[in-house]
Design a protein around this motif. Sequence first.
Motif, PDB file in Angstrom:
ATOM      1  N   GLN A   1      -6.725  -5.696   2.156  1.00  0.00           N
ATOM      2  CA  GLN A   1      -6.494  -4.416   1.473  1.00  0.00           C
ATOM      3  C   GLN A   1      -5.174  -4.399   0.705  1.00  0.00           C
ATOM      4  O   GLN A   1      -4.753  -3.361   0.207  1.00  0.00           O
TER       5      GLN A   1
ATOM      6  N   LEU B   1      -6.987  -6.359   7.358  1.00  0.00           N
ATOM      7  CA  LEU B   1      -6.083  -5.417   6.703  1.00  0.00           C
ATOM      8  C   LEU B   1      -5.357  -6.078   5.535  1.00  0.00           C
ATOM      9  O   LEU B   1      -5.014  -5.416   4.552  1.00  0.00           O
TER      10      LEU B   1
ATOM     11  N   ALA C   1      -2.803   4.069   8.645  1.00  0.00           N
ATOM     12  CA  ALA C   1      -4.145   3.717   9.118  1.00  0.00           C
ATOM     13  C   ALA C   1      -4.160   2.278   9.633  1.00  0.00           C
ATOM     14  O   ALA C   1      -4.793   1.980  10.665  1.00  0.00           O
ATOM     15  N   ALA C   2      -3.481   1.391   8.933  1.00  0.00           N
ATOM     16  CA  ALA C   2      -3.431  -0.009   9.364  1.00  0.00           C
ATOM     17  C   ALA C   2      -2.703  -0.148  10.697  1.00  0.00           C
ATOM     18  O   ALA C   2      -3.101  -0.937  11.567  1.00  0.00           O
TER      19      ALA C   2
ATOM     20  N   GLY D   1       0.810  -1.206   0.000  1.00  0.00           N
ATOM     21  CA  GLY D   1       0.000   0.000   0.000  1.00  0.00           C
ATOM     22  C   GLY D   1       0.848   1.263   0.000  1.00  0.00           C
ATOM     23  O   GLY D   1       2.059   1.235  -0.230  1.00  0.00           O
ATOM     24  N   ASP D   2       0.195   2.395   0.258  1.00  0.00           N
ATOM     25  CA  ASP D   2       0.933   3.652   0.358  1.00  0.00           C
ATOM     26  C   ASP D   2       1.102   4.036   1.822  1.00  0.00           C
ATOM     27  O   ASP D   2       0.618   3.347   2.726  1.00  0.00           O
TER      28      ASP D   2
ATOM     29  N   LEU E   1      -2.201  -5.324   2.147  1.00  0.00           N
ATOM     30  CA  LEU E   1      -1.093  -5.108   3.073  1.00  0.00           C
ATOM     31  C   LEU E   1      -0.569  -6.455   3.563  1.00  0.00           C
ATOM     32  O   LEU E   1      -1.285  -7.462   3.561  1.00  0.00           O
TER      33      LEU E   1
ATOM     34  N   ALA F   1      -0.179   6.373   3.668  1.00  0.00           N
ATOM     35  CA  ALA F   1      -1.422   6.643   4.402  1.00  0.00           C
ATOM     36  C   ALA F   1      -2.120   5.342   4.796  1.00  0.00           C
ATOM     37  O   ALA F   1      -2.638   5.213   5.914  1.00  0.00           O
ATOM     38  N   GLN F   2      -2.121   4.356   3.867  1.00  0.00           N
ATOM     39  CA  GLN F   2      -2.737   3.059   4.180  1.00  0.00           C
ATOM     40  C   GLN F   2      -1.997   2.359   5.312  1.00  0.00           C
ATOM     41  O   GLN F   2      -2.605   1.780   6.214  1.00  0.00           O
ATOM     42  N   ARG F   3      -0.683   2.414   5.240  1.00  0.00           N
ATOM     43  CA  ARG F   3       0.105   1.741   6.286  1.00  0.00           C
ATOM     44  C   ARG F   3      -0.104   2.410   7.636  1.00  0.00           C
ATOM     45  O   ARG F   3      -0.195   1.740   8.668  1.00  0.00           O
TER      46      ARG F   3
END
Length: 767
Positions: A205, A202, A59-60, A52-53, A207, A55-57
């Motif tokens: 998604q 997660l 949030a995760a 992911g990017d 990840l 921001a995704q990481r």
Amino acid sequence: MALCAVVIARTPFVADLSAFLPASADARQQVLIDQVRSGAPARTLMMGITGGDAAQRAAASKALAAALRNSGLFEQVSNGENDAWADIGRWVFERRYTLSPAITPERFQADGLREAIDETLSLLGTPAGALVKPILERDPTGETRRIAEALIPAGAPRTQDGVWIGRSEPRAVLMASTRAPGADLDAMQRAIDRIRADFAPLAAQGLALQLTGAPVFAVDSRAGIEREVHLLAAAGTVLMSALLLVAFASLAALGTALLPVASGVAAGIAAVGLVFGNVHGVTLGFGSTLIGEAVDYAIYYLIQARGHGGHGDGWRHWLRENWPTVRLGLLTSVCGFAALLFSGFPGLQQLGVFSIAGLLAAVATTRWLMPVLMPDGARGLGLRRQLGRGARRLFGWLPRTRAIWLALGIFAVVAMVARGGIWGTELASLSPINPALLALDASLRADLGADDGGALVAVQAADAEAVLQRAEAVGTRLDRLVDANVLAGYSSVARFLPSLATQQQRRAALPAPDALKQALDAASVDSPLPAARLQPFADAVEQARQQADDTPAQAAAGALAPLVNALLLQGPDGRWTALMPLTPADPAKGVDANRVRAALAGLDGVEMIDIGVELKRVYQRYLGEAQAQALIGAGVVIGLIALSLRSPRRFVAVCQPLLLAVLLTMGACAAIGVPLGILHLIGLLLVVAVGSNYALFFDLLREQPQPDDDTLASLALANLTLVLSFALLAFSAIPALSAMGRVVAPGALLALLLSAAFAPRPADRSA
């Protein structure tokens, strides 16, 4: 066997390395052993989130951390979010006047206050101003900032989007410590399963989760050992069964031959369970090797008892002619392994108990049960006749090669001398941990700035107050090393839990309200921060003067529990230990142990521990003790043989093959550059134990003008089963087991060939 089954059903099986750590150790080693068994390192898990990017990481990371905190399985979950430290922050802020090392009477006089307030105001125009401004009127002297700076570890993780991120690759990183002790592998398994379950949504998604740490090593090691033990036992049983079927061509003989094996393994496990309360996986893996030796006794009986009339009298002939030799071979094996019982390492003691109980049960089954089931031995011939003839030709030719074997023995000694140190010095040689998992652990540890366990100072005292006072004295000297750039930093429980004496001393330095008001009025002249705005500061100082002392029990029951439990320990004997991990100024060079020890010289109850050096000392002690016990065991075996044979010539004929087999095996390892370790040593002891059986049988054959094919076939078949069972072990993924296999398989084969080579010649027998 029914009783053994009951005991086994109630016996837990373990796989942690602590069974191979000394039961008694000096002060420095005991600190390490306690940490391995139940300390913070044994409870710490490290995680990475990739894919992911950013921001995704991020949030995760926040979602996973929140789920883990709500699980109740973890004492602390850290991912860089400030909210996770809110309780500790409140502790520090409310106790800033007893935690700050700057608190002295001079600091609260007019000049001291003016200097401290000006320093704080100068930060308002810097990036730190956002943190200083909200508490300026309650903490104008900057005590909170000073404490926080001291608590920030050297090499703290990088932060982005409010969470920790990696340095070496794009990932979010987290760290968690379990509530359960590291020795509770079932609890560690539950914690690991919970992390993976909470991460599963997660993963959908795109990840990926990276997970490592001591609990992962321990759980994976246990699973690997259990898997290997089952695989080895199954493969060994199939291989032995196939060989015995070929040799006997009889299912009845096969079933009878496996009885000593089954009884030996069962008795060994039950005996270890009764004596130690648990069975280590390596001990159980060693039990699979008992298949090779226990089946020897069955082979001797099934072949040697046949061909004597066939009227149910074969067992009497075997008892008269062969049982004394088997019994003497058993005694030599038992005496050899008995030396392990006196080891200071529970792992070695377990191996000794298992071997002795297993061999006694296997021989008892052969002696008293097999004559009832097959009085005349195995009826089917199979390929035994061909095996006997081939063995006769080989054993008849081998005495011509004596000079070659002696020359090889000399070369083996030369190879060992030329190699120098043939014994390994690393405790990690016992570890089944995958190198890729170790590399991931090192990578995540670097990203988190986690202590790599290179060095620490252990401070010990009879009570908590004394140990905190000593930790403060150590901290004063370590601060000088930090100033001199010898250390990048260190951790100390005394920074957030000072001794009672220090708390009282700092509280006594706080002025009474009237004196503080006068000093503030004088200090605020021409200051942009007038004294009238600092009433919250005056109230906080007065509150601190009335505050109760903080104790370790209080701290461990509140927000500081993770920190206190990691760095302040009470042993079973009631003594207290404060651990102070050190961070080197240059990670590549590590901590300069000599400089640290020199700086701490003269302080009571203080030990600087270089963990790598101490682990090497543990292993060297382990190895030295095992070597001494192996020599004692071998000496007892030789003494027993000498007492039984009562003939110098026969004694030399029996012991010479054993010595050469050991020398040639060790020489081969030295020649190919394989360092020998603890389990290699146990394997060599087993070579002596098994080889003595072969040598004693050849000594028995000296009385026969023409040794019969059945006896020769029994020796060849027994050796073949043993060598193949240990050859299987040599391919094990568990280093401890493969080490034994790689020594015993060639060593046992050499013991048989050498026993035949140095057996008395016909001319010797007639003489």
